[in-house]
Design an enzyme around this catalytic site. Structure first.
Site, PDB file in Angstrom:
ATOM      1  N   HIS A  60       0.818  -1.211   0.000  1.00 23.56           N
ATOM      2  CA  HIS A  60       0.000   0.000   0.000  1.00 23.56           C
ATOM      3  C   HIS A  60       0.852   1.261   0.000  1.00 23.56           C
ATOM      4  O   HIS A  60       0.352   2.342  -0.277  1.00 23.56           O
ATOM      5  CB  HIS A  60      -0.976   0.000   1.183  1.00 23.56           C
ATOM      6  CG  HIS A  60      -0.322   0.189   2.527  1.00 23.56           C
ATOM      7  ND1 HIS A  60      -0.042  -0.860   3.371  1.00 23.56           N
ATOM      8  CD2 HIS A  60       0.087   1.291   3.173  1.00 23.56           C
ATOM      9  CE1 HIS A  60       0.507  -0.410   4.480  1.00 23.56           C
ATOM     10  NE2 HIS A  60       0.602   0.901   4.384  1.00 23.56           N
ATOM     11  N   ASP A  75       0.417  -7.652   1.279  1.00 23.06           N
ATOM     12  CA  ASP A  75       0.788  -6.249   1.517  1.00 23.06           C
ATOM     13  C   ASP A  75       2.308  -6.067   1.566  1.00 23.06           C
ATOM     14  O   ASP A  75       2.837  -5.380   2.441  1.00 23.06           O
ATOM     15  CB  ASP A  75       0.150  -5.736   2.807  1.00 23.06           C
ATOM     16  CG  ASP A  75       0.092  -4.203   2.858  1.00 23.06           C
ATOM     17  OD1 ASP A  75       0.481  -3.570   1.863  1.00 23.06           O
ATOM     18  OD2 ASP A  75      -0.341  -3.659   3.887  1.00 23.06           O
ATOM     19  N   SER A 124       4.961   2.139   7.996  1.00 20.64           N
ATOM     20  CA  SER A 124       4.643   1.084   7.031  1.00 20.64           C
ATOM     21  C   SER A 124       5.891   0.652   6.275  1.00 20.64           C
ATOM     22  O   SER A 124       6.613   1.483   5.716  1.00 20.64           O
ATOM     23  CB  SER A 124       3.597   1.588   6.036  1.00 20.64           C
ATOM     24  OG  SER A 124       2.336   1.678   6.628  1.00 20.64           O
TER      25      SER A 124
END
Length: 564
Positions: A156, A187, A265
């Site tokens: 993402h 992911d 992230s």
């Protein structure tokens, strides 16, 4: 304490998992106070600097002087701006460089120089106006270097990327990166850099084993709140199959209590030996929740890496294309002919497009998968004192692998070797970077339904706002053929599902467009849901299409994938 009363007319606030992506630009000092007051409604803490846990640095002003004693005559190392410590004049501090050199009880410093900052420019498709794209925006996240001149980050973090750049710790140069693979289900994304200068002085991280409960973890990255590297620490508090928000899948995941914020992230999580045991990727958002973050563990990471190395591209995680029911009810087990020593789960229905549909049937009892016995609640033994959902066994396989499935059908036990493939949904969770398909005739815009389309039309709360008919298709419908799509009229007649085109039943948007283009009848008829119909004069509709395209500055009456 009793239950908290909620206001009338409002949806109950339930815990939601959110990705740690796309932080907004740092606020100005004048806006810091207003942001702090809204902290309860904001997902990430955008204006808080992570400070050292030493009590002498907690208060404002000058740090408190340490008392001088005969046992501690030398000065402590001086903290620098980037989070390192200046080397003292004496040899008072000893740091183990590798796990092999570490003495028992001595903590190894993680390979923080391998952690990089990821800058990405995104250009998302406009699913409401599928011939356009949305305005570009930028984001920053974290990543880390692995062997083979590669970098891992979250999928993402680079979704709908236009340009991706990487910056090393302590460097002022951003290096242009190439995206090698994007794994939407897990992911994870893999990048590389062609410039040899980027790889100088950087050692790849080493992966460690799956940690146990209460094992210490250290999350390293570039979260919002500063430009330098940040380190937070905690312990592993849970290990289970959890929902991956970005991929809309369920895979193995680690829950930790270390602080994880936007920008973390893609950052690595290290154990106390300095080895990487996971990738930070999402956090739990709720008013009653604090410090619940989630990490992608090493088994999922290694599956992604080995899948890419084996196939030259990412092929995905296979599934067993069945829906199953627990068999904890003793009366249910007896009615299905199960013996007291038999355990398993009942198949509710089978995906018609999956290879399993050729051998498995509804009401079959799955007793074991690859020789591992399945309990009545759908779990299998995992580690000492732990059990996990049997989907974990399936996720360890690769696309195209075969698995031995043992089932109970009536009183007979059958054994099958089933080929595992990835799942095909009627309403896909992702377009995998491809622009949306569309077809225009006489002002009617036909397009396919996907989760990004629902989010574009109805916002983040599309589970509550979208029409019930579409939600029913999303949650419960299975495709009857591999190329089946759900087609709607997105403009003029908003969200009416197209059942057929005249006398012909269409499978997808491409077959619908082909029928219209080749139609020689006087009238075009579209059969919609709820027995509604749309009738257009064929000659007039095709002539009007060109004028409508020119009026609305639409470059083509159909997307490129429909022209081939």
């Amino acid at each position: 304490m009793g239950d908290t009363k909620r206001k009338r007319g409002r949806k109950p606030k339930t815990p939601t998992l959110e990705n740690l992506d796309f932080p907004p630009p740092p606020p100005t000092p004048a806006a810091a106070a207003t942001t702090a007051t809204d902290a309860a409604d904001v997902f990430s803490v955008g204006n808080v600097e992570i400070v050292d846990s030493n009590p002498q640095f907690r208060r404002s002003g000058r740090p408190k002087k340490l008392p001088k004693t005969s046992d501690a005559p030398r000065r402590l190392p001086r903290p620098l701006d980037n989070g390192d410590f200046a080397a003292p004049a004496t040899d008072a501090i000893v740091v183990a460089a590798t796990a092999a050199d570490a003495e028992p009880g001595l903590r190894v410093v993680p390979a923080m120089d391998a952690v990089v900052k990821v800058f990405c420019v995104h250009t998302e498709p406009n699913f409401s106006l599928p011939w356009q794209r949305k305005r570009q925006y930028s984001s920053s996240s974290s990543g880390f270097v692995i062997g083979g001149r590669r970098v891992l980050t979250n999928a993402h973090s680079v979704e709908h990327y236009t340009q991706v750049k990487l910056k090393k710790r302590g460097s002022d140069t951003k290096y242009l990166a190439t995206v090698l693979a994007i794994g939407t289900e897990c992911d994870i994304a893999m990048l590389t850099v062609d410039d040899n200068e980027f790889w100088q002085g950087v050692s790849p991280v080493e992966f460690g084993d799956l940690p146990a409960l209460q094992d210490a973890v250290t999350v390293v990255g570039y979260p919002i709140g500063g430009d330098t590297i940040s380190v937070t620490s905690g312990v592993v508090s849970r290990l289970e199959i959890l929902s991956y928000v970005h991929g809309s899948t369920e895979l193995l995941g680690l829950q930790i209590d270390a602080a994880i914020n936007s920008g973390n992230s893609g950052g690595p999580a290290f154990n106390d030996k300095g080895n990487c045991v996971g990738i930070a990727f999402q956090s739990l958002k709720h008013e009653d929740v604090e410090n619940i973050g989630y990490v992608i563990p090493t088994p999922v990471i290694m599956h992604f890496i080995q899948d890419y190395e084996k196939n030259g591209a990412y092929t995905g995680f296979p599934i067993l294309g069945v829906e199953w029911q627990k068999m904890e009810n003793p009366d249910l087990r007896k009615s299905m002919g199960m013996k007291p020593d038999q355990k398993g789960v009942r198949i509710r229905r089978v995906d018609p497009t999956a290879p399993e549909s050729q051998v498995l049937k509804p009401s079959d009892i799955i007793l074991s998968f690859d020789g591992v016995h399945i309990a009545n609640d759908g779990t299998v033994p995992f580690r000492h004192g732990e059990r996990i959902g049997f989907s974990y066994l399936i996720s360890q396989k690769y696309t195209g692998d075969k698995a031995a499935v043992r089932v109970l059908r009536d009183p007979e036990i059958l054994n099958f070797d089933i080929k595992l493939v990835t799942h095909k949904r009627l309403i896909p969770a992702h377009n995998r970077g491809r622009p949306p398909s569309y077809y225009i005739i006489a002002g009617f815009v036909f397009t396919t339904v996907s989760v990004p389309y629902l989010r574009s039309e109805y916002g983040k709360e599309y589970e509550y706002e979208a029409p019930v008919k579409l939600l029913d298709k999303l949650l419960h419908s299975l495709p009857q053929s591999p190329d089946e799509q759900l087609v709607v009229v997105s403009q003029v007649l908003l969200n009416l599902i197209v059942c057929a085109c005249g006398r012909y039943q269409h499978r997808n948007l491409k077959s619908l467009a082909s029928m219209v283009e080749s139609c020689t009848d006087e009238y075009l008829r579209f059969d919609l849901e709820y027995q509604q119909i749309v009738v257009l004069r064929t000659k007039t509709a095709k002539a009007a299409t060109l004028d409508i395209l020119a009026t609305h500055c639409i470059p083509s009456a159909m997307s490129d994938d429909l022209k081939t």
